[in-house]
Write a protein that holds these residues in place. Sequence first.
Motif, mmCIF file in Angstrom:
data_model
loop_
_atom_site.group_PDB
_atom_site.id
_atom_site.type_symbol
_atom_site.label_atom_id
_atom_site.label_comp_id
_atom_site.label_asym_id
_atom_site.label_seq_id
_atom_site.Cartn_x
_atom_site.Cartn_y
_atom_site.Cartn_z
ATOM 1 N N GLY A 152 -10.040 -16.228 4.619
ATOM 2 C CA GLY A 152 -10.005 -17.570 5.193
ATOM 3 C C GLY A 152 -8.903 -17.713 6.229
ATOM 4 O O GLY A 152 -9.154 -18.061 7.389
ATOM 5 N N VAL A 153 -7.658 -17.441 5.843
ATOM 6 C CA VAL A 153 -6.558 -17.506 6.802
ATOM 7 C C VAL A 153 -6.739 -16.410 7.850
ATOM 8 O O VAL A 153 -6.606 -16.653 9.055
ATOM 9 N N GLY A 154 -7.069 -15.186 7.391
ATOM 10 C CA GLY A 154 -7.149 -14.041 8.295
ATOM 11 C C GLY A 154 -8.149 -14.243 9.426
ATOM 12 O O GLY A 154 -7.850 -13.972 10.592
ATOM 13 N N ASP A 189 -9.224 0.142 7.661
ATOM 14 C CA ASP A 189 -9.539 -0.061 6.246
ATOM 15 C C ASP A 189 -8.243 -0.162 5.455
ATOM 16 O O ASP A 189 -7.460 0.783 5.430
ATOM 17 N N TYR A 190 -8.027 -1.319 4.795
ATOM 18 C CA TYR A 190 -6.745 -1.485 4.101
ATOM 19 C C TYR A 190 -6.632 -0.610 2.864
ATOM 20 O O TYR A 190 -5.579 -0.500 2.265
ATOM 21 N N ARG A 191 -7.760 0.031 2.481
ATOM 22 C CA ARG A 191 -7.679 0.932 1.326
ATOM 23 C C ARG A 191 -7.233 2.337 1.751
ATOM 24 O O ARG A 191 -6.922 3.167 0.916
ATOM 25 N N ASP A 211 1.236 -10.353 7.002
ATOM 26 C CA ASP A 211 1.021 -9.632 5.748
ATOM 27 C C ASP A 211 1.005 -10.606 4.574
ATOM 28 O O ASP A 211 2.026 -11.201 4.242
ATOM 29 N N HIS A 212 -0.175 -10.738 3.930
ATOM 30 C CA HIS A 212 -0.288 -11.589 2.736
ATOM 31 C C HIS A 212 -0.435 -10.715 1.493
ATOM 32 O O HIS A 212 -0.736 -11.213 0.427
ATOM 33 N N ILE A 213 -0.253 -9.402 1.640
ATOM 34 C CA ILE A 213 -0.520 -8.473 0.541
ATOM 35 C C ILE A 213 0.747 -8.199 -0.275
ATOM 36 O O ILE A 213 0.721 -8.150 -1.490
ATOM 37 N N ASN A 273 6.304 -20.237 4.608
ATOM 38 C CA ASN A 273 5.887 -21.150 3.534
ATOM 39 C C ASN A 273 5.427 -22.450 4.169
ATOM 40 O O ASN A 273 6.212 -23.182 4.762
ATOM 41 N N LEU A 274 4.154 -22.704 4.011
ATOM 42 C CA LEU A 274 3.524 -23.897 4.580
ATOM 43 C C LEU A 274 4.248 -25.185 4.216
ATOM 44 O O LEU A 274 4.298 -26.135 4.998
ATOM 45 N N TRP A 275 4.813 -25.240 3.014
ATOM 46 C CA TRP A 275 5.409 -26.482 2.498
ATOM 47 C C TRP A 275 6.886 -26.599 2.825
ATOM 48 O O TRP A 275 7.521 -27.598 2.439
ATOM 49 N N SER A 327 -15.125 -12.560 -5.638
ATOM 50 C CA SER A 327 -15.929 -11.338 -5.728
ATOM 51 C C SER A 327 -15.444 -10.251 -4.772
ATOM 52 O O SER A 327 -15.864 -9.109 -4.857
ATOM 53 N N ARG A 328 -14.580 -10.608 -3.835
ATOM 54 C CA ARG A 328 -14.047 -9.680 -2.843
ATOM 55 C C ARG A 328 -15.150 -9.082 -1.985
ATOM 56 O O ARG A 328 -15.097 -7.917 -1.601
ATOM 57 N N THR A 329 -16.150 -9.903 -1.705
ATOM 58 C CA THR A 329 -17.240 -9.448 -0.832
ATOM 59 C C THR A 329 -17.417 -10.377 0.360
ATOM 60 O O THR A 329 -18.165 -10.048 1.273
#
Length: 344
Positions: A152-154, A189-191, A211-213, A273-275, A327-329
């Motif tokens: 969504g953000v990405g 590919d992040y994997r 980076d959100h990971i 941080n959004l807040w 579902s990560r799809t």
Amino acid sequence: MLIEIVLPGVVEPDGLQVARRPLPTPAAGQALIRMEATGVSFAEQQMRRGRYYDQPAYPFVPGYDLVGTVTEVGPGVDAGLRGRRVAALTKIGGWSSHLLVEAADLVEVPAGVSAVDAETVVVNGITAWQMLHRKARVRAGQTVLVHGANGGVGSTLVQLAQLAGATVIGSASARHHDALRAAGVTPIDYRGDIGAQVRAIAPDGVDAVFDHIGGPGLMTSWQLLRRGGTLVSYGSASTLDDAGSGQGPILKLVGRLMLWNTLPNGRHAYFYNLWAGRTITKAKFRRRLRADLGAVLAEMAAGRLTAQVAAELPLARAAEAMRLAESRTVAGKVILTGESSTNE
Ligand SMILES: NC(=O)c1ccc[n+]([C@@H]2O[C@H](COP(=O)([O-])OP(=O)(O)OC[C@H]3O[C@@H](n4cnc5c(N)ncnc54)[C@H](OP(=O)(O)O)[C@@H]3O)[C@@H](O)[C@H]2O)c1
């Protein structure tokens, strides 16, 4: 009556409950919104595990943001707001057919932008815009790495970076690579080995990494910056299923970033941080949010920013929506709709 979705405790998505109660009356300064579209954010995945950084006490109604129409206003609120389509960032409460919101927190949605489309860029658009323009200050001609470019953000960040004139490298699982290529993004590919893949495309490194990971890969994100570059860390998706509170991984990230930021190597590292600043400088926080979300919605109204909708389901099917989002799809945002608000 209003219908709302209640998260009663740490449960699987099927444990979400549908509740009904009488419509509330707006108090001074408030507006009653009839929800047209709300969405599933990563925050709800964390909240249902009890692992959100600012975890609310159970039971509560999730829903980070919403778009809807003002139906009633309380004393002191401009009566002209009635009937207007507005967006609001709520952190919780959005998964409801009706919601009371402080009128000062509402941002008007431009004519011609549907509720569903607008919903895709409330929390996602504010986050992406502020990271891009207030933290990394990305300029035309630069190259940036966006992790989770299908999310969504990405997916919003990718488009806003391109509109700013940047070249985008995007990490995602292989199933999303064709769509990313079609959108002008160079996929990785992040994997796989992220460092090697990015250096093959940008041998001198990149100007910004989003980076959100978190986790060990954050060091790779830092090392991929060229001189003058900026790392914007904004989440810890890799620790979603760890045990304990959600605060530990974030505090660890912030500590590392502060340390890196003091190193005399011409690079910058921040946690977004959004807040931030909301409780200390509420008026300034609202001004910035209004300006930034307004800018994103204006891009959408002008047809330069395309809503990334993964799926639309009615509010009562929130459990299914959450399963899908987890579902990560999917690519883009899973949207929950109120009555008569679909894009169809
Ligand atoms: N700091 C802030 O103020 C702020 C504000 C808003 C959002 N955020 C953060 O932004 C991130 C994205 O939020 P969203 O609502 O856009 O989520 P989303 O739509 O659910 O997208 C999540 C993205 O993260 C990827 N992902 C999920 N789990 C992962 C893992 N373990 N390792 C690597 N990648 C993973 C997903 O890839 P797959 O599809 O392959 O799973 C997807 O690209 C979250 O981490 C959230 O906490 C932070």
